[in-house]
Design a protein around this motif. Structure first.
Motif: not given
Length: 307
Positions: A38-45
């Motif tokens: 949510q905070s960096i605007g890219q998916p973290v998997i």
């Protein structure tokens, strides 16, 4: 480098967890990944790579491209204990990894199956003495803090027990419930559902005082085993050491915001973990200090073969 930090991240970020799914490292990693997405605007998997006493997943990150897209989320075991208990460790913490953030810490607890008559540590040791052939203890990996804890206890008490290592806390606790091992060591949060379901029971806790979450359980020191006060594993996020500092700093700040949020604090508390959220410079110093401390602890068990 500043430009690379401004553009970072531009694609998926991967958290590698060197333990099995369902364990504390996996749970913590997914909590951070969800909020960081949510905070960096890219998916973290999150990708689980268990095995090799947590060395397989750790080495994968240590040897990965230092671009901020492959990070390690792990308990402190492969960072501060495995390098001093195992041979041919395929990474060098000081040379290959930098601590992006310390997330939190928790005491360790010794558990037995609810089918076992033991109510405290004295009972457990008496059972081990009476039935040495079936006195197996589990840990979440060879060279882990759980392994060292048990060997420390065995050395002080004089009992004989056999080590059964697992690829994480979850499979260890499954076998404890099933009666394949006499004791298992885990953090409070991972074991909580099984304790609440009356499948396992705690008999001793590390630390200098009793846990607020397990006030009825005596510490190891109270029950005659000294020296286990420092045995509190912690969790951290790590990156390849050559990752550009602006990227590491950016990640560290974002993760600290997450760790210090009331929502995250509440979730960590439910796992029995006390949040820390140290920024990169302080976190990396803390890691080096922990490595020095554990090196001394393990040196006092020089007669124990960890492999």
């Amino acid at each position: 480098m500043a430009q690379s930090a401004d553009q970072y991240p531009s694609r998926v970020v991967k958290f590698i967890v060197p333990a099995s799914a369902g364990g504390p490292s996996d749970i913590v990693a997914r909590l951070v990944a969800d909020k960081l997405t949510q905070s960096i605007g890219q998916p973290v998997i999150v990708e689980n790579r268990p095995g090799g006493s947590l060395m397989i997943g750790t080495a994968a990150v240590a040897k990965s491209d230092p671009d901020g897209y492959t990070l390690l989320v792990t308990t402190s075991t492969p960072i501060v204990t495995v390098p001093f208990t195992m041979k041919n460790v395929p990474y060098d913490v000081q040379q290959d990894l930098i601590t992006v953030s310390h997330l939190g810490s928790t005491p360790l607890v010794l558990y037995v199956s609810s089918n076992t008559p033991a109510k405290n540590l004295k009972d457990v040791l008496e059972i081990a003495k009476a039935k040495p052939a079936s006195a197996n203890y589990g840990s979440y990996g060879t060279g882990s803090s759980a392994h060292i804890l048990n060997e420390h206890m065995i050395k002080q008490s004089g009992v004989k027990m056999v080590h059964i290592p697992y690829k994480g806390v979850a499979p260890e606790l499954q076998d404890l419930v099933g009666g394949q091992i006499l004791t298992g060591v885990a953090d409070i949060g991972s074991a909580a559902p099984l304790v609440q379901g009356n499948q396992i029971k705690p008999v001793a806790v590390t630390g200098s005082k009793r846990s607020a979450l397990l006030p009825e359980v005596g510490t190891f020191a109270e029950q005659g085993i000294a020296g286990l006060e420092p045995f509190s594993p912690w969790w951290g996020v790590f990156a390849p050491r050559k990752t550009p500092k602006p990227i590491v700093d950016k990640l560290s700040v974002e993760i600290q915001k997450i760790v210090r949020s009331p929502e995250f604090n509440a979730k960590m508390a439910s796992l029995g973990i006390e949040p820390t959220g140290l920024l990169v410079d302080e976190a990396d110093r803390a890691t080096r200090d922990e490595m020095a401390r554990w090196q001394k602890i393990i040196a006092n068990l020089s007669d124990i073969k960890f492999e």
